[in-house]
Scaffold this motif. Sequence first.
Motif, short mmCIF file in Angstrom:
data_model
loop_
_atom_site.label_atom_id
_atom_site.label_comp_id
_atom_site.label_asym_id
_atom_site.label_seq_id
_atom_site.Cartn_x
_atom_site.Cartn_y
_atom_site.Cartn_z
N ILE A 1 -7.91 -22.29 -45.26
CA ILE A 1 -9.24 -22.39 -45.86
C ILE A 1 -9.35 -21.46 -47.06
O ILE A 1 -9.90 -21.83 -48.11
CB ILE A 1 -10.33 -22.07 -44.81
N GLU A 2 -8.82 -20.25 -46.95
CA GLU A 2 -8.86 -19.29 -48.06
C GLU A 2 -8.11 -19.84 -49.27
O GLU A 2 -8.58 -19.73 -50.41
CB GLU A 2 -8.24 -17.96 -47.62
N ILE A 3 -6.95 -20.44 -49.02
CA ILE A 3 -6.14 -21.00 -50.12
C ILE A 3 -6.89 -22.13 -50.81
O ILE A 3 -6.94 -22.22 -52.04
CB ILE A 3 -4.78 -21.50 -49.59
N VAL A 4 -7.49 -23.01 -50.02
CA VAL A 4 -8.21 -24.14 -50.58
C VAL A 4 -9.45 -23.67 -51.35
O VAL A 4 -9.79 -24.22 -52.40
CB VAL A 4 -8.60 -25.15 -49.48
N LYS A 5 -10.12 -22.63 -50.85
CA LYS A 5 -11.27 -22.07 -51.56
C LYS A 5 -10.87 -21.57 -52.94
O LYS A 5 -11.56 -21.78 -53.93
CB LYS A 5 -11.86 -20.90 -50.76
N ALA B 1 -7.91 -22.27 -54.70
CA ALA B 1 -7.13 -23.14 -55.58
C ALA B 1 -7.49 -24.62 -55.51
O ALA B 1 -6.87 -25.43 -56.18
CB ALA B 1 -5.64 -22.98 -55.28
N GLY B 2 -8.46 -24.97 -54.68
CA GLY B 2 -8.77 -26.38 -54.50
C GLY B 2 -9.39 -27.03 -55.72
O GLY B 2 -10.01 -26.34 -56.54
N PHE C 1 -12.57 -27.42 -50.35
CA PHE C 1 -13.45 -26.78 -49.38
C PHE C 1 -14.84 -27.41 -49.46
O PHE C 1 -15.39 -27.59 -50.55
CB PHE C 1 -13.53 -25.28 -49.66
N THR C 2 -15.42 -27.75 -48.31
CA THR C 2 -16.73 -28.40 -48.29
C THR C 2 -17.88 -27.43 -48.53
O THR C 2 -18.99 -27.84 -48.85
CB THR C 2 -16.97 -29.11 -46.94
#
Length: 209
Positions: free
Chosen positions: A11-15, A17-18, A59-60
């Motif tokens: 989740i941290e990565i997607v926040k 670099a998403g 991230f939603t």
Amino acid sequence: MELSKRQERIIEIVKEAGPITGENIAEKLSLTRATLRPDLAILTMAGFLDARPRVGYFFTGKTGSELLTEQIKKFKVQQYQHVPIVVKESVSVYDAISTMFLEDVGTLFVVDDHSCLTGVLSRKDLLRASIGQQDLNSVPVHIIMTRMPNITICRREDLLIDVAMKLINKQIDGIPVVRDTEAGLEVIGRITKTTITKVFVELITNDQV
């Protein structure tokens, strides 16, 4: 739901670099895409992440409590209703008390010969009737039961959260689930405070109670 450390890291990565592809997430964690597939599926189904073809994961922005609230608001009565405990109108108060104890319930639903709802019996109703000098074997429940329109009902298609609010606002232990028939409101289930409690425990522990 409780996330694993790896899921929290995803989740941290997607926040940061998403949108980001599964391959790139795996690369940042020094893992294979196949290893991450179950975690990504869980996070997507839970609503923390969303995925778009040829774009990747993003991230939603929703917190765990927001996702939990959304999930609860989708639950319907038909998913959680239990078999109703019913008695006939002619049954004595004594037999109704016995049924309540044997079935370990707090509410009995009174029905006619067509299994249609005519009344409700609570612990308070039976306790009130038992205080006095009358013979409980000779008093039929239809004399002491709560009748329509003072009975709170629900249907299979109703949202569980709405039924929970009825239980709280009316300060009652159980609500009959009914369906419309030519003869009247047929009792087909029940929702109780215990039902609601089990749903919340099931959600928090992520287990079937």
